[in-house]
Scaffold this motif. Structure first.
Motif, PDB file in Angstrom:
ATOM      1  N   ALA A  62     -20.912  10.164 -23.829  1.00 59.14           N
ATOM      2  CA  ALA A  62     -21.723   9.332 -23.471  1.00 59.14           C
ATOM      3  C   ALA A  62     -21.257   8.478 -24.662  1.00 59.14           C
ATOM      4  N   ALA A  63     -20.795   8.904 -25.583  1.00 55.11           N
ATOM      5  CA  ALA A  63     -20.795   7.798 -26.592  1.00 55.11           C
ATOM      6  C   ALA A  63     -19.269   6.874 -26.114  1.00 55.11           C
ATOM      7  N   VAL A  64     -18.769   7.318 -25.515  1.00 57.96           N
ATOM      8  CA  VAL A  64     -17.055   6.710 -24.694  1.00 57.96           C
ATOM      9  C   VAL A  64     -17.411   5.722 -23.936  1.00 57.96           C
TER      10      VAL A  64
ATOM     11  N   LEU B 116     -16.679   1.787 -23.920  1.00 59.50           N
ATOM     12  CA  LEU B 116     -16.269   1.284 -22.983  1.00 59.50           C
ATOM     13  C   LEU B 116     -17.154   0.262 -22.020  1.00 59.50           C
ATOM     14  N   ALA B 117     -18.267   0.546 -21.953  1.00 59.87           N
ATOM     15  CA  ALA B 117     -19.346  -0.678 -20.956  1.00 59.87           C
ATOM     16  C   ALA B 117     -19.279  -1.409 -22.100  1.00 59.87           C
ATOM     17  N   ILE B 118     -19.005  -1.768 -23.232  1.00 56.65           N
ATOM     18  CA  ILE B 118     -19.476  -3.085 -24.544  1.00 56.65           C
ATOM     19  C   ILE B 118     -18.405  -3.695 -24.196  1.00 56.65           C
TER      20      ILE B 118
ATOM     21  N   GLY C 211     -10.572  -3.541 -13.567  1.00 50.80           N
ATOM     22  CA  GLY C 211     -10.257  -2.598 -12.415  1.00 50.80           C
ATOM     23  C   GLY C 211     -10.283  -0.646 -13.925  1.00 50.80           C
ATOM     24  N   GLY C 212      -9.463  -0.473 -14.681  1.00 48.69           N
ATOM     25  CA  GLY C 212      -9.468   0.190 -15.773  1.00 48.69           C
ATOM     26  C   GLY C 212     -10.503   0.414 -16.185  1.00 48.69           C
TER      27      GLY C 212
ATOM     28  N   GLY D 156     -15.857   7.277 -13.699  1.00 48.93           N
ATOM     29  CA  GLY D 156     -15.088   8.660 -13.918  1.00 48.93           C
ATOM     30  C   GLY D 156     -15.658  10.202 -15.286  1.00 48.93           C
ATOM     31  N   ALA D 157     -15.461   9.199 -16.522  1.00 48.62           N
ATOM     32  CA  ALA D 157     -16.520  10.030 -17.174  1.00 48.62           C
ATOM     33  C   ALA D 157     -18.422  10.436 -17.088  1.00 48.62           C
TER      34      ALA D 157
END
Length: 169
Positions: free
Chosen positions: A77-79, A83-85, A97-98, A105-106
């Motif tokens: 959840a933290a990852v 990454l969303a930020i 894309g990455g 996936g996470a």
């Protein structure tokens, strides 16, 4: 709060598409093979569909207790949030894309599956090609996403080295 870039929205769309594809494929495999671990069906050549309950991380790493399940869920959840930020500000296609693939996936594997089932549903089995792990669509998204981020980093660094001041040689 900073405005989300156009490529940030694309990263989010890729994440959603990855989550949907992952969860639809898992629903299909559960209806096809059932939930019994070890159930297997040949599909095409060395590709088999094999039900695996992965209680660890990607490729079965860090299998463990109920505590491990929730620690992996919290870490994921933290990852995803981090990454969303990061994705909000992206201005490069490969990075968008990455990030989208990794977020999707996470979220699909480590949040939805762990909360819903208590394990990750893995089923893509190419062990006959001497690849030792059974995996799923979300694992593939994470792997391809990391490769895209590495490629983006390499290409960005190469461009900076070739033209450090932005004006060329």
């Amino acid at each position: 709060m900073p405005k989300i870039t156009r490529l940030g929205w694309i990263a989010y769309a890729i994440a959603i598409a990855t989550i949907v594809l992952d969860q639809v494929s898992k629903a299909w495999i559960l209806s096809t093979l059932g939930a019994d671990p070890g159930a297997s069906q040949p599909l095409l050549g060395p590709l088999h569909l094999t039900m695996v309950h992965n209680q660890g991380m990607s490729f079965g790493l860090f299998r463990g207790s109920e505590l491990s399940r929730w620690l992996l869920t919290a870490f994921s959840a933290a990852v995803v949030v981090g990454l969303a930020i990061w994705a909000r500000k992206t201005t490069r296609w490969l990075m968008a894309g990455g990030l989208g693939l990794i977020i999707g996936g996470a979220f699909g594997n480590n949040l939805i599956d762990r909360i819903r089932y208590g394990y990750v549903v893995d089923f893509i089995d190419v062990t006959r090609l001497h690849f030792p792990w059974v995996f799923n669509v979300a694992d593939s998204g994470i792997t391809v996403g990391v490769a895209l981020l590495l490629l983006d980093s390499f290409l960005s660094e190469e461009k900076t080295l070739a033209h450090p001041d932005g004006h060329g040689l």
